[in-house]
Motif scaffolding. Structure first.
Motif, PDB file in Angstrom:
ATOM      1  N   GLU A   1       0.832  -1.193   0.000  1.00 40.40           N
ATOM      2  CA  GLU A   1       0.000   0.000   0.000  1.00 40.40           C
ATOM      3  C   GLU A   1       0.872   1.251   0.000  1.00 40.40           C
TER       4      GLU A   1
ATOM      5  N   THR B   1       1.958   4.707   1.541  1.00 38.69           N
ATOM      6  CA  THR B   1       2.008   5.420   2.823  1.00 38.69           C
ATOM      7  C   THR B   1       3.090   6.492   2.719  1.00 38.69           C
TER       8      THR B   1
ATOM      9  N   ASN C   1       1.064   4.232  11.303  1.00 36.79           N
ATOM     10  CA  ASN C   1       1.323   3.399  10.129  1.00 36.79           C
ATOM     11  C   ASN C   1       1.567   4.208   8.860  1.00 36.79           C
ATOM     12  N   GLY C   2       2.300   5.292   9.028  1.00 39.00           N
ATOM     13  CA  GLY C   2       2.683   6.079   7.863  1.00 39.00           C
ATOM     14  C   GLY C   2       1.627   7.019   7.350  1.00 39.00           C
ATOM     15  N   ARG C   3       0.667   7.406   8.225  1.00 37.64           N
ATOM     16  CA  ARG C   3      -0.419   8.265   7.740  1.00 37.64           C
ATOM     17  C   ARG C   3      -0.579   9.572   8.531  1.00 37.64           C
TER      18      ARG C   3
ATOM     19  N   GLN D   1      -4.409  10.558   3.590  1.00 37.97           N
ATOM     20  CA  GLN D   1      -5.181   9.443   3.055  1.00 37.97           C
ATOM     21  C   GLN D   1      -4.793   9.216   1.587  1.00 37.97           C
TER      22      GLN D   1
END
Length: 579
Positions: free
Chosen positions: A411, A413, A428-430, A557
């Motif tokens: 995904e 990120t 988580n990288g967001r 996002q």
């Protein structure tokens, strides 16, 4: 006249005649010594020069009268070159950010079966890869044939050890494997039993045996459609096949039930990858030498069945393999690229058939030249209906990685390996906080991409695009030539210039959407588009970029959006697999 006088006269006449004959033969008679002496011989250097001159004349005569003035390539190879300065071929480094798993040297084709991946290696082996644990298992090895084959993997033993190229699923336990030198085989991955289906020297092909079997696809578990790239040259002499550009390649159908063989097309120039269309009406074949894909009709309209046509031509490279995407489009991978800024060797020699014929006699030298040329990894997606290129995945720097199977991050990120020194990435990288900037772990590669940012805490912040050369420790961004960003005041900045001003004040809890089509970007606040949009004047690879300072906190996002993307736009693509 006395008898003595007559005899003396006859002797003198004989001596005179002998002297005259010797003179004619180049023999000098010493008056004091009647033994014959030959004149000095012609110097070896003169003989060598004479031989060279004769050879050169013979070569010139051969070039002038024996070699062709034009050939299949001069008639059919694209005269123009594609450009890569705009979507969807805009140069990017998407493939450079792929995860690489080393399984051995020379994997050519990848086929999934029961959750595993299968590929063939240069040493003749078939490898099974578990994509989760990354463990490999040898399903078949040519080394098991005979213990003395300890140097399999060398070019000079390819014809002995075998060279697996195309691999396709036949059943839950079986694969069809193309062996370039030996024909088509069926491999049971559980029992490891290898069964020959059709031999390269099958008598049905007569004086044109299978010399360079390349790829295969399977229809209804019965029909095998496969390519023989050239009936004259084997795989290790593929450069000679390219240079000659002769239409000696074939598309062949083999019926597993009846054993019948049918040649569908025997006028192809280096046919390579094979792929059945989604509707099973046609077979697509990469024609490597001519930088195009051919479609051969096998079902459907009776007026088309048995005929071949060009599906897409003037491709940005020399096509190798072709496979279906998850949406029914086509992935095409390239053995080398060709565009206006970097013509291929075939582009340069297109109108020189005689020179290409001579170069084909020294394929080893051509391979060395090829290895020294700039490398550029390229895969494109072609729409199944309109035949247009949808997007491209590239490695513009052409790094010399080992032979690998490609698998991507699951995904998109924020990239924690590329961010400012004092910035913090969490959740988580967001989520972005602290001081500095961060970029996404994938560039924007498709035509129209969309991502969002939710402002959790007010402060100094920005959202936009940046190249990999952007200084992520120095904020605010937009003061250099590597970033295009909108700040907390709605100003869009690039190279310390204000490109635009959005009027809507952005407050905590608001969502900013960012849409980009490789030419302009559009900004949305809580789903409403802001005016005007701004132009991004770059031809390089760009990444989503964000910065924070003075207590600002941003939530990013890349997939699960707060508001629907504008029509035609979608999340940044990061496929799990290129299969």
């Amino acid at each position: 006249m006395t008898e003595n006088v007559r005899q003396r006269k006859r002797v003198d006449e004989a001596i005179y005649q002998s002297t005259e004959d010797d003179s004619k033969r180049g023999i000098v008679i010493d008056p004091d010594d009647r033994r014959p002496r030959r004149q000095p011989s012609i110097p070896l250097s003169q003989v060598a020069l004479t031989v060279i001159a004769i050879a050169m004349l013979a070569l010139l005569a051969y070039i002038q009268f024996a070699l062709p003035h034009e050939d299949h390539m001069t008639k059919h190879f694209p005269a123009s070159l594609p450009t890569m300065d705009g979507a969807p071929l805009l140069v990017n480094d998407f493939l450079a950010h792929s995860e690489r798993i080393y399984v051995g040297e020379g994997p050519e084709s990848i086929e999934p079966l029961n959750g595993m991946l299968y590929t063939g290696l240069k040493n003749g082996s078939i490898i099974e890869l578990d994509p989760v644990t990354r463990k490999t298992r040898v399903v078949y090895s040519s080394l098991s044939i005979d213990d003395h084959l300890l140097t399999c993997g060398k070019d000079n033993l390819e014809h002995v050890c075998g060279r697996p190229l195309g691999i396709r699923r036949l059943s839950d336990d079986e694969l069809i494997v193309v062996q370039a030198y030996h024909g088509l085989f069926k491999l049971n991955v559980k029992t490891k039993k290898l069964t020959r289906l059709i031999s390269a020297d099958d008598q049905r092909f007569g004086s044109r045996p299978l010399k360079f079997v390349n790829d295969v696809d399977v229809l209804e578990g019965r029909y095998l459609f496969f390519t023989d790239s050239d009936w004259l040259y084997p795989r290790k002499e593929f450069m000679s096949v390219l240079m000659h550009a002769s239409p000696r390649g074939r598309l062949i159908r083999f019926d597993l039930e009846t054993g019948k063989v049918r040649i569908l097309d025997d006028q192809l120039a280096f046919p390579n990858g094979v792929q059945l269309s989604v509707d099973k009406q046609s077979v697509l074949v990469c024609e490597t030498t001519l930088a195009r894909v051919i479609r051969h009709w096998i079902n459907g309209d009776s007026s088309k069945i048995g005929k071949s046509e060009v599906f897409i031509d003037n491709l940005p490279g020399l096509p190798d393999n072709i496979r279906l995407t998850s949406s029914g489009n086509y992935w095409i991978a390239f053995a080398g690229i060709r565009h206006q800024d970097q013509p291929s060797i075939l582009d340069r020699l297109r109108n020189w058939p005689r020179l290409r014929t001579l170069l084909s006699l020294v394929p080893g030298a051509l391979k060395k030249i090829q290895r020294r040329l700039p490398q550029h990894g390229l895969i494109i997606e072609v729409d199944k209906d309109n035949r247009h290129i949808v997007r491209s995945l590239q490695d513009a720097e052409g790094s010399n990685y080992p032979d690998v199977i490609v698998a991507h991050r699951p995904e998109v990120t924020l990239d924690t390996s590329r961010m400012g020194q004092d910035v913090v990435v969490v959740k988580n990288g967001r989520r972005l906080c602290g001081t500095g900037a961060a970029v996404a772990n994938a560039p924007v590669v498709q035509n129209k991409a969309y991502f969002e940012m939710k402002l959790q805490t007010q402060g100094t912040w920005g959202i936009g695009l940046g190249t990999r050369r952007a200084n992520l420790s120095k904020v605010p961004l937009g003061t250099d030539s590597e970033t295009w960003v909108m700040d907390q005041y709605g100003q869009v900045k690039h190279d310390n210039k204000v490109l635009g001003q959005f009027r809507t004040a952005i407050e905590e809890g608001d969502v900013v959407g960012f849409a980009y089509d490789h030419e302009t970007f559009r900004v949305f606040v809580n789903g409403t588009e802001q005016e005007p949009c701004c132009r991004v004047a770059t031809r390089g690879t760009v990444f989503p970029i964000f910065y924070v300072d003075e207590g600002a906190i941003l939530d990013i996002q890349f997939s699960t959006f707060y508001f629907p993307p504008p029509e035609g736009y979608d999340r940044i693509l990061l496929e799990k697999s290129l299969i």
